[in-house]
Design an enzyme around this catalytic site. Structure first.
Site, PDB file in Angstrom:
ATOM      1  N   SER B 181      15.615 -13.058  -7.048  1.00  0.00           N
ATOM      2  CA  SER B 181      14.977 -13.741  -5.919  1.00  0.00           C
ATOM      3  C   SER B 181      15.504 -13.160  -4.593  1.00  0.00           C
ATOM      4  O   SER B 181      15.450 -11.935  -4.417  1.00  0.00           O
ATOM      5  CB  SER B 181      15.264 -15.243  -6.036  1.00  0.00           C
ATOM      6  OG  SER B 181      14.415 -16.000  -5.236  1.00  0.00           O
ATOM      7  N   ASP B 349       6.181 -16.452 -13.530  1.00  0.00           N
ATOM      8  CA  ASP B 349       6.734 -16.624 -12.180  1.00  0.00           C
ATOM      9  C   ASP B 349       5.614 -16.407 -11.160  1.00  0.00           C
ATOM     10  O   ASP B 349       5.170 -15.290 -10.933  1.00  0.00           O
ATOM     11  CB  ASP B 349       7.868 -15.619 -11.959  1.00  0.00           C
ATOM     12  CG  ASP B 349       8.566 -15.790 -10.617  1.00  0.00           C
ATOM     13  OD1 ASP B 349       8.074 -16.546  -9.750  1.00  0.00           O
ATOM     14  OD2 ASP B 349       9.636 -15.163 -10.429  1.00  0.00           O
ATOM     15  N   HIS B 382       9.743 -19.058 -11.979  1.00  0.00           N
ATOM     16  CA  HIS B 382      10.752 -18.304 -11.250  1.00  0.00           C
ATOM     17  C   HIS B 382      12.168 -18.596 -11.761  1.00  0.00           C
ATOM     18  O   HIS B 382      13.039 -17.724 -11.750  1.00  0.00           O
ATOM     19  CB  HIS B 382      10.641 -18.653  -9.767  1.00  0.00           C
ATOM     20  CG  HIS B 382      11.527 -17.839  -8.879  1.00  0.00           C
ATOM     21  ND1 HIS B 382      11.499 -16.466  -8.845  1.00  0.00           N
ATOM     22  CD2 HIS B 382      12.465 -18.210  -7.966  1.00  0.00           C
ATOM     23  CE1 HIS B 382      12.392 -16.021  -7.954  1.00  0.00           C
ATOM     24  NE2 HIS B 382      12.986 -17.055  -7.419  1.00  0.00           N
TER      25      HIS B 382
END
Lengths: 407, 407
Positions: B181, B349, B382
């Site tokens: 991320s 995701d 995610h």
């Protein structure tokens, strides 16, 4: 560049023309799912077209979370109801109910809901803030707005109110009930609650039960409103403050869920507001999409009551045909349905995805009921039900023509 | 039921054991993209494994929005830094930095980042609230917390801080920079800013530029915090109030975007909190998912500084390699990259979708750079980068082994 021959506010060809929202007080109380009754109940409504002598050409149009009774035609009068004073009229822009109706492209002569054939009725839903009794209305027991004491309503309560309202107009049967999103839930609920009074339903971008992610978005939106100190437990009317900041955040969440990620890519990309570099700011919008969301929030809070948002959002998360009518089985819930059913969904709608409509189709088909399901390939997400008028129109016209009513 | 032989808080086999977060003050100021400089800058960090005599076995691990320096092992000491007093320590639960590290499954002997081979360094990012200088730190110019006067930072600023920090440790080259991320953004930024100092990067569930919908979610989260009156323009430290309600809403938004809709279906469905019917309440959670979100929000606000959320969220929306380094071209931005690149993305995701990693892969491949891209089919959205440790491990171990360092 082509100069348009008519100003944008002039009704398009096929318009129902100038309209005005009217108001009707129900003669009796409305019994609610929560066990309480509501009385008096006023209903804001508009009608388009002509009621046939046999009263068999009526289509009820139901609106979604932020809609109102002004579905078609051009209105010049703002909604003059009592709710406009309740939560700070100074914050509102006076345009409520003005301009073209929210589904003007779908209702009118020669349109999907053809007013040359049908008598179309549109009401503001129970709990609303646009003329129908809602949390900002006066509680006869106290002489003050209901606020936090407004009963927690359901989609079935909305439908019972619509049923009582139509009875006052002398309408006992409906050729169709139609709506998108929460409006589609009302159409499904009509077919379940009053099977012998509904010939057909048109359920667009809707579901028999919102999926958990949708429940989550709605919970977040309600939390944003209730966490705003100006909400004051729901009793903000007349205090000069209202949870507009919280409702702005709620609206932003809603807005993003109504659109698709590719639609946001196409429309905004990562374009910056100013020139070609960032300005290193936390408080100001930098990206066009940030500015757009803020604008959407600002204009919404001028025309909508936060409590109506809360109660309506709660109703649409509660809605669950299988739980409420089938002991957990959607098929059992739909056993009594007699209406012909048209389901329309949009390929890019991730809030009310085609899979939800498919579940309704499968259940009706398993029961041997007449059902048609159309998925329209379109990129704009849930908002397609308001935008893709041209592609919905032939599907709906054919479906209604097959019903034979309104001829 | 099987009784576990070890209590859950005991480190698993392959743990780096007991660790403690340490703190280091940089000798010089950090120059920021916005034009300001920051001084002094303290960096909170942990290390695992042993630095090789050649200092060629260092892996820098970068955390995401809500992480900290405690990436692996078992910590018993809460973070004792100055930030803990700034915004109402009474609201915090004292567990910050305690327990197992946030990527403990990935860092340790025999794990993906193998501490038998590598010296793994983890820092709290610039702008953080877990020991590294951030908005809750004391501004030397005033003797008060920075608050609204903290400079608007970028991912590149975070990376420059990490670079300066490693220099103090005598580390000039990195065998790898790794993160998920926002951590993956830092890894990419390292490869662009310091191409001759990075042998490889491991970029997980990340992107070269967040897509517009992601920008929108972050804008909504920041608005929720800034609209909370307790935010007080950012200067809430020491006032006894903090925008915890707003940050709770922000966290809920984040949380839903970190998970996939099917994962929410599987885990919560539409199950109600109590018995088998609703209680007709607006203010209380009715669905399990509503209760879960509220719990997530409540526990997050006890351990995180809202201003750090704002500044970090802003940095990750600004991040845009093509705009910042390529005049709009991602390929040009990556021209100087010398690091071998491993990209990992997860099929479900939707916040950092595989398509974003694919764009990085395509650009590197077009430039003839060594790049590997793996999409892991997994349902959790995610959050997979924190959950799918077992499936990431062999991919990362092989990729690092091919690099030859740390042998």
């Amino acid at each position: 560049m082509i100069t348009p021959k008519v100003p944008p506010s002039t009704p398009r060809a096929g318009s129902v023309g100038r309209v005005e929202t009217r108001y009707l007080d129900l003669p009796g109380p409305v019994r609610l799912d929560c066990g309480r009754t509501l009385h008096p109940v006023r209903v804001a409504y508009e009608t388009y077209g002509t009621l046939s002598p046999a009263r068999d050409n009526v289509i009820l149009v139901c609106h979604a979370l932020s809609g109102d009774a002004h579905a078609a035609g051009l209105s010049t009068a703002p909604v003059p109801d009592s709710t406009r004073d309740g939560f700070g009229a100074e914050d509102r822009d006076g345009t409520a109910g003005k301009g073209l109706g929210w589904w003007d492209g779908m209702i009118g002569p020669g349109k999907a809901f053809d007013t040359d054939r049908f008598f179309v009725v549109s009401t503001n839903l129970l709990g609303g803030c646009r003329g129908t009794t809602g949390p900002s209305s006066t509680d006869p027991a106290t002489g003050e707005p209901y606020g936090s004491d407004f009963p927690v309503i359901t989609v079935a309560d909305m439908v019972r109110t619509e049923r009582a309202f139509l009875s006052v107009l002398g309408i006992e049967r409906l050729a169709a009930v139609a709506g998108g999103s929460l409006g589609g839930m009302q159409a499904l609920q009509w077919a379940v609650l009053f099977p012998d009074q509904v010939d057909s339903i048109v359920v667009i971008a809707s579901t028999h039960a919102l999926h958990p992610q949708g429940v989550a978005w709605n919970a977040i939106a309600r939390n944003a409103i209730m966490d705003d100190p100006a909400w004051q437990g729901g009793d903000y009317y007349g205090t000069g403050r209202a949870p507009l900041a919280g409702m702005g955040v709620a609206r932003m969440v809603g807005h993003v869920t109504y659109l698709s990620a590719p639609a946001l890519d196409d429309r905004f990309g990562r374009r910056l507001q100013f020139a070609d570099d960032v300005r290193y700011t936390i408080t100001e919008p930098e990206f066009e999409i940030e500015s757009y969301l803020r604008h959407q929030a600002d204009s919404f809070v001028k025309r909508f009551d936060p409590n109506t948002y809360l109660f309506t959002s709660r109703a649409l998360t509660y809605f669950d045909l299988a739980r409420q009518h089938g002991g957990g089985s959607l098929e059992r819930a739909l056993e009594g349905v007699a209406a012909r059913t048209l389901l329309i969904a949009f390929s890019s709608d991730w809030l009310y995805p085609p899979s939800a409509s498919k579940e309704v189709e499968d259940a009706l088909r398993a029961l041997g009921k007449p059902v048609e399901f159309q998925v329209i390939e379109a990129p704009y997400g849930h908002d397609c039900f308001l935008l893709e008028e041209a592609r919905q129109t032939p599907i709906i016209r054919r479906f209604l023509a097959e019903g034979g009513a309104g001829g």
